[in-house]
Enzyme design. Structure first.
Site, short mmCIF file in Angstrom:
data_model
loop_
_atom_site.label_atom_id
_atom_site.label_comp_id
_atom_site.label_asym_id
_atom_site.label_seq_id
_atom_site.Cartn_x
_atom_site.Cartn_y
_atom_site.Cartn_z
N THR A 98 0.86 -1.18 0.00
CA THR A 98 0.00 0.00 0.00
C THR A 98 0.89 1.22 0.00
O THR A 98 1.97 1.21 0.59
CB THR A 98 -0.91 0.02 1.23
OG1 THR A 98 -1.54 1.30 1.34
CG2 THR A 98 -0.16 -0.25 2.51
N CYS B 55 -2.31 4.85 -5.18
CA CYS B 55 -3.04 3.98 -4.25
C CYS B 55 -3.14 2.65 -4.99
O CYS B 55 -3.48 2.63 -6.18
CB CYS B 55 -4.41 4.55 -3.93
SG CYS B 55 -5.43 3.40 -2.97
#
Length: 230
Positions: free
Chosen positions: A83, A197
């Site tokens: 992430t 993202c």
């Protein structure tokens, strides 16, 4: 082949992509029935999301350090945090373990070089777009300029990540909104767009835009493959 450690589940939607692309990459490079030796520590994202909402990064760092240490103890030779946002804690996580943390900024820089881009539009959570844990190393280490959307567009992107993409909702209307944001970044000078993202690559595809996309899942996977197969 070294064993790769993955801190995943943030969200699990993109962790699935990591698992798939890593194994496809090992098979492509080694052939036959080869697959990746890995340890996946998949956390419960709900607690992390609540702590982000409350700006409790001490709790987030503590949870990430604990997960990283467990992953190392399970036999990982290197670690990736699957992430972008959690790279806010990358330095403290690296300091707590003895194996290398393969940083997202290094992966993005490789993607920028491939795209022949020195000015990057950055999409991601509000934390990623508004803080400098990715933009600073990209600028300081690699000389890359980072451009972020205007406030209203940042809010749209952030909201869509948590309300839709992390919940597996892929909506054409949202994709159209992203295309508009990307086009605006291009007018500001962006030569490539960082899908900063790991869920955005599930929504926005190369054929949707006319500018190169740097999908952080794919470039992070390539960085990991280079390390574990070296």
């Amino acid at each position: 082949m070294k064993t790769l450690g993955i801190l995943g589940g943030m969200s699990w939607e993109s962790t699935v992509s990591y698992y798939k692309f890593i194994n496809e990459g090992v098979r492509a490079r080694l052939g036959g029935l080869h697959s990746c030796k890995m340890v996946i520590n998949s956390v419960d994202f709900a607690g992390f999301a609540e702590n982000m909402k409350n700006n409790d990064w001490n709790a987030i760092c503590a949870d990430l350090i604990s997960a990283a240490r467990r992953t190392e103890a399970a036999g990982a030779d290197a670690l990736i945090i699957a992430t972008n946002t959690m790279h806010k804690a990358a330095e403290v996580v690296q300091a707590a373990i003895d194996i290398p943390l393969l940083h997202m900024a290094d992966a993005i820089a490789v993607g920028a070089k491939s795209a022949e881009a020195t000015q990057l539009g950055l999409l991601g959570t509000a934390f990623t777009m508004e803080q400098d844990f990715l933009s600073k190393p990209l600028n300081d280490k690699f000389g890359l300029k980072v451009i972020t959307p205007q406030r209203e567009d940042r809010q749209f992107v952030h909201r869509s990540i948590f309300d839709e993409l992390c919940c597996g909702k892929i909506m054409d209307q949202t994709r159209n909104g992203y295309v508009k944001v990307i086009n605006e970044l291009c007018t500001q000078g962006a030569e490539a767009i960082v899908l900063g993202c790991t869920e955005i690559g599930l929504l926005v595809r190369p054929e949707d835009v006319s500018v190169p996309l740097i999908d952080t899942v794919k470039v992070h996977v390539d960085l990991a493959l280079d390390y574990i197969l070296d």
